[in-house]
Enzyme design. Structure first.
Site, PDB file in Angstrom:
ATOM      1  N   ASP A  61      -5.649  -6.142  -1.183  1.00 30.81           N
ATOM      2  CA  ASP A  61      -5.357  -4.932  -1.394  1.00 30.81           C
ATOM      3  C   ASP A  61      -4.189  -4.341  -0.475  1.00 30.81           C
ATOM      4  O   ASP A  61      -3.935  -3.241  -0.508  1.00 30.81           O
ATOM      5  CB  ASP A  61      -6.413  -3.922  -1.540  1.00 30.81           C
ATOM      6  CG  ASP A  61      -7.423  -4.283  -0.437  1.00 30.81           C
ATOM      7  OD1 ASP A  61      -7.269  -5.060   0.321  1.00 30.81           O
ATOM      8  OD2 ASP A  61      -8.576  -3.474  -0.328  1.00 30.81           O
ATOM      9  N   ASP A  76      -8.082  -6.949   4.929  1.00 28.84           N
ATOM     10  CA  ASP A  76      -8.200  -6.215   3.776  1.00 28.84           C
ATOM     11  C   ASP A  76      -7.464  -4.738   4.146  1.00 28.84           C
ATOM     12  O   ASP A  76      -7.296  -4.334   5.445  1.00 28.84           O
ATOM     13  CB  ASP A  76      -9.764  -5.699   3.444  1.00 28.84           C
ATOM     14  CG  ASP A  76     -10.051  -4.916   2.342  1.00 28.84           C
ATOM     15  OD1 ASP A  76     -10.316  -5.582   1.233  1.00 28.84           O
ATOM     16  OD2 ASP A  76      -9.851  -3.763   2.494  1.00 28.84           O
ATOM     17  N   HIS A 131      -8.431  -1.895   4.021  1.00 28.11           N
ATOM     18  CA  HIS A 131      -9.386  -0.671   4.587  1.00 28.11           C
ATOM     19  C   HIS A 131     -10.071  -1.431   5.789  1.00 28.11           C
ATOM     20  O   HIS A 131     -10.339  -2.512   5.855  1.00 28.11           O
ATOM     21  CB  HIS A 131     -10.416  -0.400   3.401  1.00 28.11           C
ATOM     22  CG  HIS A 131      -9.747   0.182   2.165  1.00 28.11           C
ATOM     23  ND1 HIS A 131      -9.700  -0.860   0.943  1.00 28.11           N
ATOM     24  CD2 HIS A 131      -9.011   1.099   1.818  1.00 28.11           C
ATOM     25  CE1 HIS A 131      -8.955  -0.087   0.112  1.00 28.11           C
ATOM     26  NE2 HIS A 131      -8.618   1.233   0.551  1.00 28.11           N
ATOM     27  N   HIS A 151     -17.524  -3.178   3.943  1.00 26.11           N
ATOM     28  CA  HIS A 151     -17.889  -1.884   4.452  1.00 26.11           C
ATOM     29  C   HIS A 151     -19.361  -1.460   4.326  1.00 26.11           C
ATOM     30  O   HIS A 151     -19.868  -0.528   5.025  1.00 26.11           O
ATOM     31  CB  HIS A 151     -17.190  -0.693   3.063  1.00 26.11           C
ATOM     32  CG  HIS A 151     -15.898  -0.708   2.954  1.00 26.11           C
ATOM     33  ND1 HIS A 151     -15.166  -0.548   4.299  1.00 26.11           N
ATOM     34  CD2 HIS A 151     -15.146  -0.871   2.065  1.00 26.11           C
ATOM     35  CE1 HIS A 151     -13.870  -0.749   3.793  1.00 26.11           C
ATOM     36  NE2 HIS A 151     -13.693  -0.973   2.586  1.00 26.11           N
TER      37      HIS A 151
END
Length: 377
Positions: free
Chosen positions: A274, A182, A184, A145
């Site tokens: 995740d 991931d 996200h 990120h």
């Protein structure tokens, strides 16, 4: 006789990053709860990943290497000097501070971030120097990120992006494919290569949208890149609840064809557990078997395009025990281990893949219309 191994890069100093306690990832104590929880990105999750690789059934297939801390000149391959100076000053204050929403810097965090970046660079250099073809950077704090100019989503430095820059600067790689699984959106990596046609970024994530000023990117299918990079950022937002069959369908129908068209000479897999059915920070339903299949597919991609060269970089995964199991399963897939060595302790979530298949088909149609290098696929 063990002939198929993964080279794992690690440094104990990464455990020193303390991401605070509170209500989930806020660091907030409301005063009326007797028990606060650790921040989801805490050292325990990585301790279990470390221990399962050291003492689990896969241990005979693992070679261990110690990473080195990154130096500032290496960080500037991806990040701006102003941003790095901001992090250095925050570290010098010696106080705990919130750099971005849910992203806390404490004493020891900067050292850990430098080790995470440097350990990932060490793993990539290991591959570039022909010391091994399959490497895994077991690192924290995570990085995907983190954008060139700001922190975001528990991430300070973009470990995978720095490794990509190192590969491109080495003279031995001209095109790198980055596949991010991931849960996200890998917005920081996408942002850093948004105008490049040398890096194909593909992110499979839940459809969460933007979450504020530190994460303005939506992860939607129309975020395709700009200028010469148009079409080289491919987003695959998957419906909540997507499980093993849905992810495998997306990999085979979208990821593999795109990478084949792109033709990379280095492949990077950005890994987050995740996306599992039991992760507190995601809404997807992957099990150990799903991660195993992704590992198998990515090994095939690397063998087809990059002479088997595959760098894996750890990101999220917040179920303290199950994330480690999913990592073990994925590496079994990458290493072509014929049968699982571990049974799945908690996978019982029923999967209905119809929504995921419909989403993938819609994205595929969009890509053939708006992504120049994918027209005609």
């Amino acid at each position: 006789m063990v002939t198929n191994r993964v080279d794992v890069f690690w440094h104990e100093g990464m455990l020193r990053h303390d991401a605070v306690e509170g209500v989930f990832d806020t660091g907030y104590d409301p005063g009326f709860l007797d028990v606060l929880e650790k921040h989801p990105e805490n050292a325990d999750r990585v301790r279990n990943m470390l221990s399962i690789l050291r003492r689990g059934p896969i241990a005979p297939h693992v070679n261990w290497f110690t990473g080195l801390p990154a130096i500032v000149s290496e960080l500037l391959m991806f990040h701006t000097s102003e941003y790095i100076e901001k992090l250095v000053e925050a570290d010098k204050s010696g106080e705990r501070c919130e750099i971005a929403a849910g992203t806390f810097m404490s004493p020891g965090s900067w050292e850990a971030a430098l080790l995470a970046a440097g350990t990932t660079l060490s793993a990539m250099q290991h591959i570039l120097d022909c010391h091994g073809k399959i490497a895994y950077a077991l690192v924290r704090p995570p990085g995907h990120h983190s954008q060139p100019t700001q922190a975001d989503g528990y991430c300070f430095l973009n470990n995978a992006a720095l490794a990509v820059k190192l590969a491109l600067n080495s003279g031995s790689c001209s095109r790198v494919a980055v596949i991010d699984i991931d849960v996200h959106y890998g917005n920081g990596t996408a942002e850093g290569f948004y105008t490049s046609d040398k890096v194909l970024t593909v992110s499979l994530h839940m459809n969460h949208g933007s979450w504020g000023s530190s994460h303005p990117q939506k992860g939607s299918i129309d975020e395709l890149g700009e200028d010469v990079g148009l079409g080289y950022n491919l987003n695959v937002p998957l419906p909540n609840g997507t499980g093993d069959r849905g992810y495998e369908y997306a990999m085979n129908e979208l990821v593999v064809p795109a990478v084949r068209r792109f033709g990379p000479d280095m492949v990077v897999l950005v890994v987050g557990q995740d996306s599992s059915a039991f992760d507190p920070n995601g809404r997807q339903s992957l099990t150990m078997n799903g991660y195993r299949r992704i590992g198998q597919i990515m090994r095939g991609v690397a063998e087809e395009h990059s002479h088997g060269r595959l760098l894996m970089v750890q990101e999220g995964g917040y179920h303290v025990t199950y994330a480690a199991y999913c990592l073990h399963a994925m590496l079994e897939g990458v290493l072509k281990i014929p049968e699982p060595h571990l049974s799945d302790p908690i996978a019982y979530y029923p999967e209905e893949e119809a929504n995921a298949v419909a989403a993938v088909e819609s994205i595929k149609t969009y890509h053939t219309e708006f992504v120049p290098f994918l027209r005609g696929t």
